[in-house]
Structure formats: C-alpha cells, structure tokens
Design an enzyme around this catalytic site. Structure first.
Site, PDB file in Angstrom:
ATOM      1  N   ASP A   1     -25.838 -15.945-102.506  1.00 37.06           N
ATOM      2  CA  ASP A   1     -24.723 -16.778-102.032  1.00 37.06           C
ATOM      3  C   ASP A   1     -24.709 -16.838-100.512  1.00 37.06           C
ATOM      4  O   ASP A   1     -24.577 -17.903 -99.917  1.00 37.06           O
ATOM      5  CB  ASP A   1     -23.368 -16.206-102.498  1.00 37.06           C
ATOM      6  CG  ASP A   1     -23.071 -16.554-103.955  1.00 37.06           C
ATOM      7  OD1 ASP A   1     -23.936 -17.187-104.595  1.00 37.06           O
ATOM      8  OD2 ASP A   1     -21.984 -16.191-104.445  1.00 37.06           O
TER       9      ASP A   1
ATOM     10  N   THR B   1     -16.820 -20.513-105.391  1.00 31.88           N
ATOM     11  CA  THR B   1     -16.626 -20.953-106.775  1.00 31.88           C
ATOM     12  C   THR B   1     -15.268 -20.526-107.324  1.00 31.88           C
ATOM     13  O   THR B   1     -14.603 -21.312-107.998  1.00 31.88           O
ATOM     14  CB  THR B   1     -17.733 -20.398-107.685  1.00 31.88           C
ATOM     15  OG1 THR B   1     -17.819 -18.994-107.509  1.00 31.88           O
ATOM     16  CG2 THR B   1     -19.065 -21.020-107.347  1.00 31.88           C
ATOM     17  N   THR B   2     -14.872 -19.297-107.023  1.00 34.24           N
ATOM     18  CA  THR B   2     -13.581 -18.830-107.523  1.00 34.24           C
ATOM     19  C   THR B   2     -12.461 -19.662-106.915  1.00 34.24           C
ATOM     20  O   THR B   2     -11.527 -20.096-107.602  1.00 34.24           O
ATOM     21  CB  THR B   2     -13.367 -17.344-107.169  1.00 34.24           C
ATOM     22  OG1 THR B   2     -14.559 -16.632-107.484  1.00 34.24           O
ATOM     23  CG2 THR B   2     -12.209 -16.759-107.926  1.00 34.24           C
TER      24      THR B   2
ATOM     25  N   ASP C   1     -18.551 -12.444-109.063  1.00 31.49           N
ATOM     26  CA  ASP C   1     -18.956 -13.805-108.736  1.00 31.49           C
ATOM     27  C   ASP C   1     -18.409 -14.800-109.753  1.00 31.49           C
ATOM     28  O   ASP C   1     -18.747 -14.759-110.932  1.00 31.49           O
ATOM     29  CB  ASP C   1     -20.485 -13.854-108.704  1.00 31.49           C
ATOM     30  CG  ASP C   1     -20.980 -15.183-108.174  1.00 31.49           C
ATOM     31  OD1 ASP C   1     -20.389 -15.669-107.206  1.00 31.49           O
ATOM     32  OD2 ASP C   1     -21.932 -15.716-108.745  1.00 31.49           O
TER      33      ASP C   1
END
Ligand code: ADP
Ligand code: MG
Length: 557
Positions: free
Chosen positions: A394, A101-102, A68
């Site tokens: 998530d 997010t990545t 994550d």
C-alpha cells in the site's frame, strides 16, 4: 384462466416465476441500505493507527490477520449483491489509489445512513442523489484547493506519506527504516518525462518476503531476489558477467514420447528407448550450451539427467521459478523469455551477475543497467510478514501516486473536517431539498475523525466539536492526534496523505451510495436470502440471510 382471459378481465399479468421474490420502493431501499451499512460497519473498527485487526479464517482453515480494509472484505464470504457493490468501492479504491479503502467504504456506509434519514422525511431519492452528486463534485474541487504541493525529491515529506499509510499494519517498530526503503525504491524507478511530470514504474519494484529474521533487517537491493537453490550440488552458485537464459520450457523428455505406448519385448529395445530419451535431453542441454548461456532460470522442471549434464557444463540452473519472478528477471537482466529451445538465439539472453546470500538461501541477480529493485522484507513469522507485505505494498502505491500526482493533504481527519465546513457553506447556495443532501454529505465526511477518535478510545463528540472549532478558526490542517487526543496541525505532525486518494475515496463512495439509492425494485429469481439458513437477522424484507457469511463473522469481531 389463460392469458387472454386475464387481459380481458383487466387482471395483472403474472410475469414472475413462483420462486422469485420482489421487494419494492422504500422496502427495497431499506433492504439495500442495511446490507451496505453492514459492510461498512464490519471494517470501521480497523480505521486509523489505533484501529484493531481482524482475524479471518477461510473455509480451509487458513488464517489471515489484517487491518487492511480491502483484504478483509475480499476474504469475507459475503453473499449479498448490494454488499458486493460496496466491496467494489474498496477494490476500485485499492486499484486507483492503493490505500484509503476503509475510509472509502466507511464513507459510503455513512452516506447511505444519512440518506435513509432523508428518505424517512419523504425526500425523494432523486433529490438525495442529485445533492450527493453536487457535494461530491464540490468536495473534490475543494481537495484541489486545499492540497499542498510536494516535490518528487522531498524525501522527508514522502517518508511521512509512507509512514502515514503504513500505520497500524505491524510496521510500528521499524517505521523509519521501512519508509526509507519505500521512498528509495520509488526514487530508483522514477523517471522525469519530457513535460516535466514524473512517471513511477512500480513494475520495476518487487516485494520479496522472507520469514525467520527481524523486520529491522529488511533491505533494498538492486535487481532481483530469487528464493531458490541450484538444481544440482555440483553447479556453480555464482556467476559474474553472465549470459542469463530465462526459459519457459521444461528441460525434460517431451510428453509425446512418454505418452505413446511403446511395447518393449527385449532388453535391447529397452536400451534403445532409454538411449532415445537421453539423446533428447542431451540435445536440449546442448542447445543451451550453444546459446552461450551461463545461467538458466527455468519456469518449469528440469530432469535429473539434464541437471547432471548442465552441472558438467558448469551451467547454473534453477527450476520452477515463479512466473512473476521470470517476468521481473526480464526487467532486470533484459533479453526475452524463451519458450522453445529449438529457436533460442544469443539475442534472447539477458546479461548480469548472479550471487548467493550469506545464509545460502537465495540468489541475488543484478542486471547491467540496474533496472528493477527488490525490497527484501523480513519478519519473524508468516502472519507478521504477510501483514507487513500488505502495508508496504500500500505504502509503495501511495508514495508512487504522490510522486506522480505531486499533491498532499493533512490527515487525521483534518481534510474531512475542512471539506465538511466548506460544503456547509456551499450548501447555502444550493436550492431545494438538494441542500439537505449536501449537508448530509458534509456530516458523512466527518465520520472519519469520529471513528478515528472512537477507535482510539476518545470521545468522538468532544473531538468533533474541538475540530470544528479549530477549522472555524481557519486552521485548515487541524486534525486529531490519536495518541494524545489533542487537536494538532497533523501535517506538521507528519500525518500526510495523497490528495488523489481522498478524491478517489469521495468519488467512489458517492457513486456506490447513489447506485444503491437509485434502486427502487429488487427482483430476485429465487429467495433473496440465498444462504437460506433461516437465521433471520432482522426486519428487512426477504431477511438478511444473504449476509449469512457476515453474520458468521460477527462473533469473531
Ligand atoms: P484506510 O484503509 O482508509 O487507509 P487506515 O486504517 O489506513 O484506513 O486509516 C487511515 C486514516 O488514519 C486516515 O484518515 C489517516 O489520516 C489516519 N491516520 C494515519 N496515521 C495517523 C496518525 N498518526 N494520527 C492520526 N490519524 C492518522
Ligand atoms: Mg491506510
């Protein structure tokens, strides 16, 4: 020489202290870009279903194994102001979209990489910033045009959204079950507003974890799960149709009387003192009895003697319940959290039933109006459960966003390649140097399919060529099947993501990149390499010692 002499002689005035450092113009930009890119590169290898995990060891030796993005960046001991700005991108993305997010961080890094090329061609940062801004607005607009509608009751599609979000987070074996739990949970807390929109209240969904059993035994329960035991063996363990007191006050002797110095000179006095304490505890228990409570969930401690009295009264009491659990229990059973027993009233009590699980490890608490559901997530070990929990959290956010926003796009790089293609068309209408920046922006978006391919051990250039060709051909949903390397309709293949998450990733990546590009002067009150470990990692002025925390991680990646 004093100040006025300096001024008379036209000498530059020295305004910085001796220890401060200053880096200007292109040097400042390169320094910042390097720092930002270092962050982006640190998470890139985790992108996509074939992304790798990272093992993070904190200063206490605690280990986190995760895929994550935001977790990795938060746990890394990063000590560089620019790098921290990029981490904020991940945090904003997490707050606003719950996932992606990545992607957001990787795009920010790639935007800056491409910006650096433009700066090297002597294009002014202002033109780059403007071009990026135009491109970002256009890209967001196009997401809106490309996105497809999803109905809040389209369970099949929502499950695909959940599965796409969970991929790579240790959920593979139980994907179908977990996706179903998530979709069911969200459904139970969705209400339709008067204007026809759907509001999802995730406050009413609690994620509870338990180690020791297989993830396939995870379940969705109505109400709350409290992982505690009764405080006394002689207490009932179940209560139906019960009045439930949520208490944020210790059932113990009050501080004041234990702190005061009592000088005890005789056995009589000692007895008197103990009687006094006993009386106080009895009174508290009596207040609970009088309130009509059958069950007490107490956030604080319960004295041994009070436990005994409560057991005698047939009241089920649980102590040291987590604050978050008390809050959730309030959603489930109603009533209010009582912080002073002196003023407890019947109307403060919640209502519902309490029962025990088969293994005699946890309580199930159900309210009368069935507000609140709990996903009880099981897994074999702590590390497994922790990573599952992040993945599920998530996915919950993502499904909730999808239900309330109602728009989805095809993943696996499909949306990014389509946007890049549309941006290149748009670039023709942009004049001057900004046009180059718009093109550079389009290239940066294609980082997503390139990295997805790379992480799957595929040739990223071939992949991109194939994808571009498919999109030229009008196949808007053409993306990468990372398992076969083929270009497929990823939407049909079940790789579906919320449009909102993509819009958010684009805007936060752009904002961060532009923020970095706008800086032409770094003035540091002290050494820029704050860690000062002498471990100079390269040519950036001032060294990159400030990234020392990351340098340390480098070996583990
Ligand atoms: P992020 O933190 O950005 O969400 P992830 O590691 O979750 O990063 O990867 C998300 C990317 O992986 C998205 O571009 C998504 O479309 C892609 N993806 C997810 N599942 C698949 C799949 N089965 N095939 C191809 N791409 C996928
Ligand atoms: Mg993800």
């Amino acid at each position: 020489m004093n100040m006025s002499q300096r001024m008379q002689q036209g000498q530059p005035m020295i305004i910085l202290g001796e220890d401060s450092q200053r880096v200007k113009d292109r040097d400042a930009q390169s320094y910042n870009i390097r720092a930002a890119r270092a962050v982006a590169e640190a998470v890139r290898s985790t992108l996509g279903p074939k992304g790798m995990d990272k093992m993070l060891v904190d200063s206490m030796g605690d280990v986190t194994i995760t895929n994550d993005g935001v977790t990795i960046l938060k746990e890394m001991d990063i000590d560089n102001p620019t790098a921290e700005m990029i981490i904020e991108v991940a945090e904003t993305q997490e707050d606003e979209a719950g996932d992606g997010t990545t992607t957001a961080v990787a795009i920010a890094g790639e935007l800056l990489k491409n910006a650096e090329d433009l700066l090297e061609q002597d294009i002014h940062p202002t033109a780059v910033i403007k071009g990026f801004h135009l491109a970002s607005e256009k890209a967001r607009e196009e997401v809106g045009n490309i996105a497809e509608t999803v109905e809040p009751d389209d369970e099949e599609l929502l499950k695909k959204v959940a599965e796409t979000s969970m991929t790579g987070k240790g959920t593979e074996l139980n994907k179908d079950l977990l996706a179903q739990l998530i979709v069911d949970a969200v459904k139970q807390v969705t209400v339709e507003a008067a204007d026809g929109s759907h509001i999802v209240d995730l406050e009413n969904v609690k994620l509870e974890t338990q180690t020791g059993r297989s993830a396939s035994e995870s379940e969705l329960l109505t109400g709350a799960v409290i992982d505690k035991d009764p405080v006394h063996d002689n207490m009932p363990t179940e209560a139906e149709d019960a009045n439930i007191l949520l208490l944020n006050e210790a059932i113990e002797v009050e501080e004041a009387s234990t702190d005061t110095n009592v000088s005890i000179d005789s056995p009589d006095q000692l007895q008197q003192f103990l009687d006094q304490e006993e009386k106080q505890l009895k009174q508290k228990v009596q207040q609970i009895v009088d309130s009509g409570a059958d069950v007490v969930f107490c956030q604080k401690g319960i004295d041994d003697l009070a436990q005994h009295y409560l057991a005698k009264e047939d009241i089920l009491a649980v102590r040291r319940v987590k604050k978050s659990d008390i809050k959730f229990l309030k959603n489930v059973v109603g009533g209010s959290v009582v912080s002073d027993l002196d003023s407890v009233e019947v109307s403060d009590l919640g209502h519902g039933s309490v029962s025990r699980d088969d293994e005699d490890e946890l309580f199930y608490v159900e309210g009368d109006d069935a507000h609140g559901v709990t996903i009880l997530l099981r897994g074999s070990t702590d590390h497994v459960v922790d990573e599952l929990e992040r993945g599920i959290q998530d996915a919950l956010d993502v499904v909730a966003t999808t239900v309330s926003d109602g728009r989805v796009v095809a993943g696996g790089g499909a949306i990014e390649v389509e946007l890049a293609s549309r941006l290149r068309d748009y670039a023709d209408s942009v004049s001057g140097r900004e046009q180059l920046a718009v093109e550079a922006f389009a290239d940066a978006l294609e980082l997503v399919p390139r990295v997805l391919a790379e992480n799957a051990g595929l040739d990223s250039i071939d992949t991109l060529v194939d994808l571009r060709a498919a999109h030229e051909d009008g196949q808007v949903r053409a993306g990468l099947n990372v398992f076969t390397g083929d270009v497929v309709d990823t939407f049909d293949a079940g790789v579906v993501e919320p449009a909102h998450s993509k819009e958010q990733a684009i805007s936060s990546a752009t904002e961060a990149a532009n923020l970095v590009l706008k800086i032409d002067d770094i003035i540091a009150a002290g050494d820029l390499s704050t860690k000062g470990d002498g471990d100079d990692e390269g040519g950036a002025p001032g060294g990159m010692g400030g990234m020392g925390g990351m340098g340390g991680m480098g070996g583990a990646m």
